[in-house]
Write a protein that holds these residues in place. Structure first.
Motif, PDB file in Angstrom:
ATOM      1  N   ASP A  76       0.845  -1.178   0.000  1.00  5.36           N
ATOM      2  CA  ASP A  76       0.000   0.000   0.000  1.00  5.36           C
ATOM      3  C   ASP A  76       0.888   1.237   0.000  1.00  5.36           C
ATOM      4  N   ALA A  77       0.653   2.164  -0.923  1.00  9.25           N
ATOM      5  CA  ALA A  77       1.502   3.346  -1.056  1.00  9.25           C
ATOM      6  C   ALA A  77       1.382   4.277   0.139  1.00  9.25           C
ATOM      7  N   ASP A  78       0.251   4.287   0.827  1.00  8.06           N
ATOM      8  CA  ASP A  78       0.080   5.173   1.978  1.00  8.06           C
ATOM      9  C   ASP A  78       0.629   4.583   3.265  1.00  8.06           C
ATOM     10  N   GLY A  79       0.234   3.356   3.589  1.00  9.55           N
ATOM     11  CA  GLY A  79       0.588   2.777   4.881  1.00  9.55           C
ATOM     12  C   GLY A  79       1.744   1.808   4.870  1.00  9.55           C
ATOM     13  N   GLY A  80       2.127   1.306   3.700  1.00  8.85           N
ATOM     14  CA  GLY A  80       3.236   0.369   3.606  1.00  8.85           C
ATOM     15  C   GLY A  80       2.886  -1.078   3.895  1.00  8.85           C
ATOM     16  N   GLN A  81       1.610  -1.390   4.115  1.00 14.61           N
ATOM     17  CA  GLN A  81       1.225  -2.771   4.389  1.00 14.61           C
ATOM     18  C   GLN A  81       1.362  -3.614   3.126  1.00 14.61           C
ATOM     19  N   VAL A  82       1.810  -4.855   3.319  1.00 11.57           N
ATOM     20  CA  VAL A  82       1.918  -5.788   2.201  1.00 11.57           C
ATOM     21  C   VAL A  82       0.508  -6.195   1.782  1.00 11.57           C
ATOM     22  N   LEU A  83       0.186  -5.991   0.516  1.00 13.27           N
ATOM     23  CA  LEU A  83      -1.124  -6.365  -0.020  1.00 13.27           C
ATOM     24  C   LEU A  83      -1.120  -7.799  -0.539  1.00 13.27           C
TER      25      LEU A  83
END
Length: 75
Positions: free
Chosen positions: A29-36
């Motif tokens: 995710d570009a905002d939060g950095g979570q792996v999608l």
């Protein structure tokens, strides 16, 4: 040819995707950095990648073994 360990970056407004030329990929995710998602893609070599319409689009090569042991390359 480029090294199979080289990384190709592809992104849109919401997702950053990192694709190793050998076929391993991860999208964050570009905002939060979570792996999608993370995956081993069914290619033997990635030439280029882009994100379009929310989908990862690859240009590359796939090697498919044949019954006689030869390898057919699909581009």
């Amino acid at each position: 040819l480029r090294a199979l360990s080289e990384i190709v970056l592809a992104a849109d407004e919401r997702t950053i995707t990192m694709v190793e030329r050998a076929g391993r990929a991860v999208a964050v995710d570009a905002d939060g950095g979570q792996v999608l998602w993370a995956a081993r893609l069914p290619v033997s070599r990635v030439v280029d990648a882009t994100v379009a319409g929310g989908q990862l689009v690859l240009v590359g090569e796939h090697t498919q073994p044949q019954p006689d042991g030869r390898l057919d390359r699909l581009a």
